[in-house]
Design a protein around this motif. Structure first.
Motif, PDB file in Angstrom:
ATOM      1  N   VAL A   1      -4.372 -20.433  20.712  1.00  0.00           N
ATOM      2  CA  VAL A   1      -3.397 -19.457  21.158  1.00  0.00           C
ATOM      3  C   VAL A   1      -2.624 -19.077  20.030  1.00  0.00           C
ATOM      4  N   VAL A   2      -1.996 -20.112  19.001  1.00  0.00           N
ATOM      5  CA  VAL A   2      -1.178 -19.901  17.863  1.00  0.00           C
ATOM      6  C   VAL A   2      -2.096 -18.960  16.823  1.00  0.00           C
ATOM      7  N   THR A   3      -3.300 -19.453  16.640  1.00  0.00           N
ATOM      8  CA  THR A   3      -4.249 -18.738  15.918  1.00  0.00           C
ATOM      9  C   THR A   3      -4.548 -17.574  16.235  1.00  0.00           C
ATOM     10  N   ALA A   4      -4.726 -17.124  17.386  1.00  0.00           N
ATOM     11  CA  ALA A   4      -4.926 -15.919  17.873  1.00  0.00           C
ATOM     12  C   ALA A   4      -3.693 -14.723  17.640  1.00  0.00           C
ATOM     13  N   ILE A   5      -2.707 -15.504  17.678  1.00  0.00           N
ATOM     14  CA  ILE A   5      -1.492 -14.474  17.321  1.00  0.00           C
ATOM     15  C   ILE A   5      -1.355 -14.245  16.088  1.00  0.00           C
ATOM     16  N   PHE A   6      -1.619 -15.388  14.913  1.00  0.00           N
ATOM     17  CA  PHE A   6      -1.116 -15.352  13.548  1.00  0.00           C
ATOM     18  C   PHE A   6      -2.128 -14.914  12.570  1.00  0.00           C
ATOM     19  N   ILE A   7      -3.526 -15.061  12.857  1.00  0.00           N
ATOM     20  CA  ILE A   7      -4.397 -14.742  11.846  1.00  0.00           C
ATOM     21  C   ILE A   7      -4.706 -13.366  11.911  1.00  0.00           C
ATOM     22  N   PRO A   8      -4.626 -12.373  12.975  1.00  0.00           N
ATOM     23  CA  PRO A   8      -4.629 -11.052  13.004  1.00  0.00           C
ATOM     24  C   PRO A   8      -3.522 -10.443  12.243  1.00  0.00           C
ATOM     25  N   LEU A   9      -2.209 -11.162  12.319  1.00  0.00           N
ATOM     26  CA  LEU A   9      -1.118 -10.510  11.546  1.00  0.00           C
ATOM     27  C   LEU A   9      -1.420 -10.986   9.993  1.00  0.00           C
ATOM     28  N   ILE A  10      -1.927 -12.036   9.575  1.00  0.00           N
ATOM     29  CA  ILE A  10      -2.218 -12.315   8.318  1.00  0.00           C
ATOM     30  C   ILE A  10      -3.277 -11.357   7.800  1.00  0.00           C
ATOM     31  N   VAL A  11      -4.197 -10.939   8.425  1.00  0.00           N
ATOM     32  CA  VAL A  11      -5.355 -10.143   8.044  1.00  0.00           C
ATOM     33  C   VAL A  11      -4.722  -8.881   7.928  1.00  0.00           C
ATOM     34  N   ALA A  12      -4.095  -8.398   8.755  1.00  0.00           N
ATOM     35  CA  ALA A  12      -3.614  -6.835   8.888  1.00  0.00           C
ATOM     36  C   ALA A  12      -2.449  -6.791   7.675  1.00  0.00           C
ATOM     37  N   TYR A  13      -1.793  -7.607   7.517  1.00  0.00           N
ATOM     38  CA  TYR A  13      -0.863  -7.712   6.172  1.00  0.00           C
ATOM     39  C   TYR A  13      -1.435  -7.779   5.094  1.00  0.00           C
ATOM     40  N   THR A  14      -2.365  -8.570   4.823  1.00  0.00           N
ATOM     41  CA  THR A  14      -3.279  -8.655   3.636  1.00  0.00           C
ATOM     42  C   THR A  14      -3.984  -7.126   3.318  1.00  0.00           C
ATOM     43  N   SER A  15      -4.620  -6.739   4.517  1.00  0.00           N
ATOM     44  CA  SER A  15      -5.123  -5.427   4.301  1.00  0.00           C
ATOM     45  C   SER A  15      -4.295  -4.467   3.745  1.00  0.00           C
ATOM     46  N   TRP A  16      -3.198  -4.162   4.430  1.00  0.00           N
ATOM     47  CA  TRP A  16      -2.228  -3.433   3.946  1.00  0.00           C
ATOM     48  C   TRP A  16      -1.915  -3.730   2.297  1.00  0.00           C
ATOM     49  N   VAL A  17      -1.827  -4.889   1.965  1.00  0.00           N
ATOM     50  CA  VAL A  17      -1.127  -4.989   0.631  1.00  0.00           C
ATOM     51  C   VAL A  17      -2.380  -4.366  -0.239  1.00  0.00           C
ATOM     52  N   TYR A  18      -3.616  -4.975   0.029  1.00  0.00           N
ATOM     53  CA  TYR A  18      -4.562  -4.499  -0.666  1.00  0.00           C
ATOM     54  C   TYR A  18      -4.739  -3.011  -0.907  1.00  0.00           C
ATOM     55  N   ARG A  19      -4.426  -2.462   0.262  1.00  0.00           N
ATOM     56  CA  ARG A  19      -4.471  -0.716   0.211  1.00  0.00           C
ATOM     57  C   ARG A  19      -3.380  -0.135  -0.372  1.00  0.00           C
ATOM     58  N   VAL A  20      -2.109  -0.838  -0.360  1.00  0.00           N
ATOM     59  CA  VAL A  20      -1.149  -0.090  -1.435  1.00  0.00           C
ATOM     60  C   VAL A  20      -1.438  -0.441  -2.793  1.00  0.00           C
ATOM     61  N   LEU A  21      -1.860  -1.780  -3.130  1.00  0.00           N
ATOM     62  CA  LEU A  21      -2.037  -2.091  -4.372  1.00  0.00           C
ATOM     63  C   LEU A  21      -3.435  -1.696  -5.279  1.00  0.00           C
ATOM     64  N   TRP A  22      -3.913  -0.752  -4.439  1.00  0.00           N
ATOM     65  CA  TRP A  22      -5.360  -0.413  -4.726  1.00  0.00           C
ATOM     66  C   TRP A  22      -5.456   0.461  -6.023  1.00  0.00           C
ATOM     67  N   GLY A  23      -6.439   0.635  -7.006  1.00  0.00           N
ATOM     68  CA  GLY A  23      -6.366   1.164  -8.075  1.00  0.00           C
ATOM     69  C   GLY A  23      -6.443   0.317  -9.353  1.00  0.00           C
ATOM     70  N   LYS A  24      -6.742   1.266 -10.557  1.00  0.00           N
ATOM     71  CA  LYS A  24      -7.050   0.448 -11.604  1.00  0.00           C
ATOM     72  C   LYS A  24      -5.793  -0.034 -12.365  1.00  0.00           C
ATOM     73  N   VAL A  25      -5.968  -1.230 -13.135  1.00  0.00           N
ATOM     74  CA  VAL A  25      -4.879  -1.829 -13.974  1.00  0.00           C
ATOM     75  C   VAL A  25      -5.218  -1.251 -15.552  1.00  0.00           C
ATOM     76  N   ASP A  26      -4.394  -0.835 -16.083  1.00  0.00           N
ATOM     77  CA  ASP A  26      -4.527  -0.474 -17.660  1.00  0.00           C
ATOM     78  C   ASP A  26      -3.311  -0.585 -18.292  1.00  0.00           C
ATOM     79  N   ASP A  27      -3.441  -0.080 -19.328  1.00  0.00           N
ATOM     80  CA  ASP A  27      -2.338  -0.296 -20.641  1.00  0.00           C
ATOM     81  C   ASP A  27      -1.025   0.655 -19.922  1.00  0.00           C
ATOM     82  N   ALA A  28      -1.341   1.896 -19.417  1.00  0.00           N
ATOM     83  CA  ALA A  28      -0.193   2.809 -19.180  1.00  0.00           C
ATOM     84  C   ALA A  28       0.334   2.189 -17.765  1.00  0.00           C
ATOM     85  N   SER A  29      -0.365   1.559 -16.758  1.00  0.00           N
ATOM     86  CA  SER A  29       0.183   0.935 -15.626  1.00  0.00           C
ATOM     87  C   SER A  29       1.123  -0.049 -16.030  1.00  0.00           C
ATOM     88  N   ILE A  30       0.817  -0.903 -16.881  1.00  0.00           N
ATOM     89  CA  ILE A  30       1.705  -2.288 -17.241  1.00  0.00           C
ATOM     90  C   ILE A  30       2.851  -1.718 -17.970  1.00  0.00           C
TER      91      ILE A  30
END
Length: 384
Positions: free
Chosen positions: A347-376
């Protein structure tokens, strides 16, 4: 009727076997490219800026990726207490080496750019390499030993005794599995660098990934042949009660050559697992050659899924066989927590794992893109 009785004990045990596999695969797919990039760092980045580019491809996400390892360890502790007790005590020195490397890694991330001294930064770059190389190798070595059986036994009071040594873990098949783990994560790290960088770093990553992908296929096939010809599996010969108590000593187990292939003989469709391992690595190789970034990272993830799934499918229902006393081997049916504990955790897993997946997906989406000299340079106060 009590709520947890709506799902029977057998089903809960099987669900938790699948969930542990999902958590381990989740860790390997996400934190795998972090470890792979750490291992690749001295080879794909030649200048300080190139090293910063490589590090910053994983800098904002490595902590979140490592959550999968923590959740997996916690789930093993709660769902499979005997497995936790045997593995974490028997593999104590190996676990200590992994934890030491994983502790050094975040310190290196945080301190590397605190000073401009080349010697200072080189030292922390070495720490990042160790933090990637050591866990990757030992994880594979551990899996190789599990497939061969671990030297432990239970007495009549279910007290566990481990009679192996650290150097006993470094046998030929286990080292082969360690090399497979290295090749697999280097392939995955190269795929991520292809997605997140451009220029010399991406080209070097493409080169090393093009070596690691076929090496992953070769080592995976060699490990399978070694398992067939030189590593005996384990087979339950007594009646199994999937609803029975968690007592490993209530069964009879024999060591049998080819036993790890019995599940494939009885259910040939399970061969899809090793097929994914090979085809995913082949797809990653083709993607690297064609510079298809998304296809490469997805194919690499598919290969990891297939290789880890192959281990689980081959061993089922065993989760930790004993080479010292086969009857003490731990299986899905006799090493779990109670019915109620598994249900509450589900029951606990059914609640929290989707939250972890959703948050992780959101983070990847926000941080998507190339890293280069200019961005650093633009994020000089936040970039590593």
């Amino acid at each position: 009727m009590i709520l947890h009785q709506f799902i029977d004990y057998e089903t809960l045990r099987l669900i938790w076997w699948l969930l542990i596999g999902i958590l381990l695969i989740g860790f390997a797919v996400t934190d795998g490219f972090d470890l792979g990039i750490g291992t690749l760092l001295p080879f794909v980045a030649k200048t300080d800026m190139e090293r910063r580019i490589a590090i910053n491809t994983i800098g904002p996400i490595w902590e979140g990726n490592q959550v999968w390892l923590i959740v997996g360890g916690g789930a093993i502790f709660a769902a499979w207490p005997p497995l936790y007790a045997v593995s974490f005590s028997g593999f104590y020195l190996a676990m200590f080496a992994i934890l030491a490397a994983l502790i050094v890694r975040p310190v290196a991330f945080k301190y590397r750019s605190k000073r401009d001294s080349p010697a200072w930064r080189t030292a922390w770059d070495c720490a990042l390499f160790i933090g990637g190389f050591v866990p990757t190798l030992i994880f594979g070595v551990a899996v190789g030993n599990v497939l061969q059986g671990v030297p432990f036994r239970f007495n009549s009071d279910l007290r566990v005794f481990y009679e192996g040594t650290f150097f006993g873990l470094l046998n030929p098949f286990a080292l082969l599995c360690g090399l497979l783990s290295l090749a697999m994560f280097i392939m995955h790290g190269s795929a991520w660098l292809m997605v997140k960088t451009s220029g010399p770093v991406a080209e070097r990553a493409r080169y090393f990934g093009s070596l690691a992908a076929p090496l992953t296929i070769a080592l995976f096939c060699v490990a399978g042949l070694y398992l067939w010809a030189g590593v005996a599996g384990y087979l339950i010969t007594s009646t199994v009660d999937p609803m029975g108590p968690s007592n490993p000593l209530l069964k009879t187990v024999v060591v049998d050559s080819g036993a790890w292939f019995a599940n494939y003989r009885s259910a040939p469709w399970l061969l899809i697992a090793p097929a994914f391992g090979v085809l995913g690595a082949a797809g990653a190789l083709l993607g690297l050659q064609a510079r298809r970034e998304i296809a490469t990272i997805l194919s690499s993830a598919l290969s990891i899924f297939g290789i880890i799934s192959t281990v689980g499918v081959s061993m089922f229902p065993f989760i930790l066989p004993s080479s010292l006393d086969p009857n003490s081997s731990l299986t899905v049916w006799d090493a779990s927590s109670s019915h109620l504990t598994l249900f509450i955790m589900l029951v606990v897993t059914a609640i929290f794992i989707p939250l972890i997946v959703a948050y992780t997906s959101w983070v990847y989406r926000v941080l998507w893109g190339k890293v280069d000299d200019a961005s650093i340079n633009d994020e000089s106060g936040h970039a590593y």
